[in-house]
Design a protein around this motif. Sequence first.
Motif, PDB file in Angstrom:
ATOM      1  N   PRO A 281       1.112  -1.105  -0.478  1.00  0.00           N
ATOM      2  CA  PRO A 281      -0.294  -0.258  -0.491  1.00  0.00           C
ATOM      3  C   PRO A 281       0.988   1.534  -0.179  1.00  0.00           C
ATOM      4  CG  PRO A 281       0.305  -0.593   2.159  1.00  0.00           C
ATOM      5  CD  PRO A 281       0.658  -1.701   1.554  1.00  0.00           C
ATOM      6  N   VAL A 282      -0.404   2.569  -0.594  1.00  0.00           N
ATOM      7  CA  VAL A 282       1.690   3.599  -0.876  1.00  0.00           C
ATOM      8  C   VAL A 282       1.196   3.997   1.184  1.00  0.00           C
ATOM      9  CG1 VAL A 282       0.389   5.709  -1.238  1.00  0.00           C
ATOM     10  CG2 VAL A 282      -0.013   4.206  -3.216  1.00  0.00           C
ATOM     11  N   SER A 283       1.257   3.836   1.972  1.00  0.00           N
ATOM     12  CA  SER A 283       1.116   3.974   2.938  1.00  0.00           C
ATOM     13  C   SER A 283       2.625   3.824   3.324  1.00  0.00           C
ATOM     14  CB  SER A 283      -0.041   3.454   4.100  1.00  0.00           C
ATOM     15  OG  SER A 283      -0.149   2.349   3.913  1.00  0.00           O
ATOM     16  N   GLU A 284       2.276   2.962   3.449  1.00  0.00           N
ATOM     17  CA  GLU A 284       3.965   1.726   3.104  1.00  0.00           C
ATOM     18  C   GLU A 284       5.190   2.679   2.489  1.00  0.00           C
ATOM     19  OE1 GLU A 284       4.424  -2.035   3.974  1.00  0.00           O
ATOM     20  OE2 GLU A 284       2.529  -2.233   4.051  1.00  0.00           O
ATOM     21  N   VAL A 285       5.162   3.303   1.779  1.00  0.00           N
ATOM     22  CA  VAL A 285       6.537   4.059   1.040  1.00  0.00           C
ATOM     23  C   VAL A 285       6.500   5.466   0.724  1.00  0.00           C
ATOM     24  CG1 VAL A 285       7.000   1.798  -0.168  1.00  0.00           C
ATOM     25  CG2 VAL A 285       5.574   3.905  -1.229  1.00  0.00           C
ATOM     26  N   MET A 286       5.247   6.479   1.105  1.00  0.00           N
ATOM     27  CA  MET A 286       4.702   7.791   1.131  1.00  0.00           C
ATOM     28  C   MET A 286       6.050   8.320   2.067  1.00  0.00           C
ATOM     29  SD  MET A 286       1.130   8.446   2.919  1.00  0.00           S
ATOM     30  CE  MET A 286       0.888   8.145   4.115  1.00  0.00           C
ATOM     31  N   SER A 287       5.806   9.443   1.889  1.00  0.00           N
ATOM     32  CA  SER A 287       6.957  10.470   2.991  1.00  0.00           C
ATOM     33  C   SER A 287       5.445  11.366   3.162  1.00  0.00           C
ATOM     34  CB  SER A 287       7.726  11.590   2.269  1.00  0.00           C
ATOM     35  OG  SER A 287       8.618  10.634   1.574  1.00  0.00           O
ATOM     36  N   GLU A 288       6.292  12.189   4.104  1.00  0.00           N
ATOM     37  CA  GLU A 288       5.440  13.057   4.765  1.00  0.00           C
ATOM     38  C   GLU A 288       4.389  13.967   3.344  1.00  0.00           C
ATOM     39  OE1 GLU A 288       7.365  16.681   6.523  1.00  0.00           O
ATOM     40  OE2 GLU A 288       8.884  17.000   5.074  1.00  0.00           O
ATOM     41  N   SER A 289       3.865  15.137   4.368  1.00  0.00           N
ATOM     42  CA  SER A 289       2.568  15.357   3.716  1.00  0.00           C
ATOM     43  C   SER A 289       3.148  17.766   3.249  1.00  0.00           C
ATOM     44  CB  SER A 289       1.504  15.727   4.333  1.00  0.00           C
ATOM     45  OG  SER A 289       0.715  16.744   3.109  1.00  0.00           O
ATOM     46  N   PHE A 290       2.931  17.248   1.844  1.00  0.00           N
ATOM     47  CA  PHE A 290       2.883  18.833   1.524  1.00  0.00           C
ATOM     48  C   PHE A 290       2.606  19.562   2.217  1.00  0.00           C
ATOM     49  CE2 PHE A 290       2.359  16.730  -2.971  1.00  0.00           C
ATOM     50  CZ  PHE A 290       4.421  16.801  -3.260  1.00  0.00           C
ATOM     51  N   PRO A 291       3.355  20.929   2.188  1.00  0.00           N
ATOM     52  CA  PRO A 291       2.299  21.515   3.483  1.00  0.00           C
ATOM     53  C   PRO A 291       1.570  22.302   2.694  1.00  0.00           C
ATOM     54  CG  PRO A 291       4.065  22.840   2.368  1.00  0.00           C
ATOM     55  CD  PRO A 291       4.306  21.314   2.177  1.00  0.00           C
ATOM     56  N   THR A 292      -0.028  22.759   3.962  1.00  0.00           N
ATOM     57  CA  THR A 292      -1.020  23.077   3.504  1.00  0.00           C
ATOM     58  C   THR A 292      -1.411  24.737   3.845  1.00  0.00           C
ATOM     59  OG1 THR A 292      -2.479  22.491   5.574  1.00  0.00           O
ATOM     60  CG2 THR A 292      -2.117  20.778   3.507  1.00  0.00           C
ATOM     61  N   VAL A 293      -2.375  25.130   3.571  1.00  0.00           N
ATOM     62  CA  VAL A 293      -1.920  27.093   3.243  1.00  0.00           C
ATOM     63  C   VAL A 293      -3.899  26.795   3.243  1.00  0.00           C
ATOM     64  CG1 VAL A 293       0.181  27.798   2.892  1.00  0.00           C
ATOM     65  CG2 VAL A 293      -1.321  27.559   0.452  1.00  0.00           C
ATOM     66  N   ALA A 294      -3.830  28.323   3.707  1.00  0.00           N
ATOM     67  CA  ALA A 294      -5.107  28.483   3.248  1.00  0.00           C
ATOM     68  C   ALA A 294      -5.696  29.625   1.843  1.00  0.00           C
ATOM     69  CB  ALA A 294      -5.596  29.817   4.418  1.00  0.00           C
ATOM     70  N   ARG A 295      -6.804  29.639   1.566  1.00  0.00           N
ATOM     71  CA  ARG A 295      -7.024  30.327  -0.210  1.00  0.00           C
ATOM     72  C   ARG A 295      -6.043  31.936  -0.079  1.00  0.00           C
ATOM     73  NH1 ARG A 295     -11.632  27.898  -3.066  1.00  0.00           N
ATOM     74  NH2 ARG A 295     -12.586  27.062  -2.472  1.00  0.00           N
ATOM     75  N   ASP A 296      -6.421  32.453   1.335  1.00  0.00           N
ATOM     76  CA  ASP A 296      -5.886  33.323   1.182  1.00  0.00           C
ATOM     77  C   ASP A 296      -4.297  33.857   1.282  1.00  0.00           C
ATOM     78  OD1 ASP A 296      -5.921  32.685   3.747  1.00  0.00           O
ATOM     79  OD2 ASP A 296      -6.721  34.781   4.521  1.00  0.00           O
ATOM     80  N   VAL A 297      -3.603  32.926   1.210  1.00  0.00           N
ATOM     81  CA  VAL A 297      -1.830  33.055   1.183  1.00  0.00           C
ATOM     82  C   VAL A 297      -1.953  33.289  -0.086  1.00  0.00           C
ATOM     83  CG1 VAL A 297      -0.276  31.937   1.358  1.00  0.00           C
ATOM     84  CG2 VAL A 297      -1.577  31.395   2.832  1.00  0.00           C
ATOM     85  N   THR A 298      -0.385  34.465   0.051  1.00  0.00           N
ATOM     86  CA  THR A 298      -0.002  35.535  -0.898  1.00  0.00           C
ATOM     87  C   THR A 298       1.110  34.776  -2.084  1.00  0.00           C
ATOM     88  OG1 THR A 298       1.864  36.249   0.537  1.00  0.00           O
ATOM     89  CG2 THR A 298      -0.209  37.312   0.576  1.00  0.00           C
ATOM     90  N   VAL A 299       1.647  35.127  -2.449  1.00  0.00           N
ATOM     91  CA  VAL A 299       2.512  34.794  -3.289  1.00  0.00           C
ATOM     92  C   VAL A 299       3.783  34.120  -3.356  1.00  0.00           C
ATOM     93  CG1 VAL A 299       2.646  36.338  -4.790  1.00  0.00           C
ATOM     94  CG2 VAL A 299       3.212  34.094  -5.793  1.00  0.00           C
TER      95      VAL A 299
END
Length: 179
Positions: free
Chosen positions: A126-144
């Motif tokens: 299963p993917v869970s056995e080889v995956m890495s940490e999650s990408f960071p998450t941001v809100a919709r209003d975060v600036t470029v």
Amino acid sequence: MDLPTPQDLRERRTSLGLTQSALAESAGVSQPLIARIEGGDVDPRLSTLRRIVNALEEAEGEVVRAEDLMHETVVSVAPDDGVSDAFDLMDEEAYSQVPVLQNGIPVGSLSLSDINEAGEDVGNYPVSEVMSESFPTVARDVTVDELRNLLDHYKAVMVTDGGETVGIITEADIAAHLS
């Protein structure tokens, strides 16, 4: 992210022709608080500083936010998916990495490097056995600018609303915006 000094805030405000009262109203804070921050008498909370900086950016012109750049269609895999199925999807979509979502919530990421490092015969895992940490998450209003800082360290950024994934942004999206 480089945090502005009190002098930076004052110079930016005055260069835009804003009064302390106008900035305070736009940022949703009090004028005395702006005066105390600019005078160096108080260190604002990060959330307050963010509101002030966002108000200054909006006064400068149109601010590009995550929701303006994100791809709403997120190609992803689930933790229980087989690695071989995930690899086939990545190959078909020409992606070197994908987010791992469980019920719309980011729980990890999977890259070709993760698969290669896992060794031979991982196709049925299963993917869970080889995956890495999650990408960071941001809100919709975060600036470029905030997105650029994150993308200096990560391959992608997930845009979430109420914890659920609503989009994804990569370096290519930032580059496309700049050109």
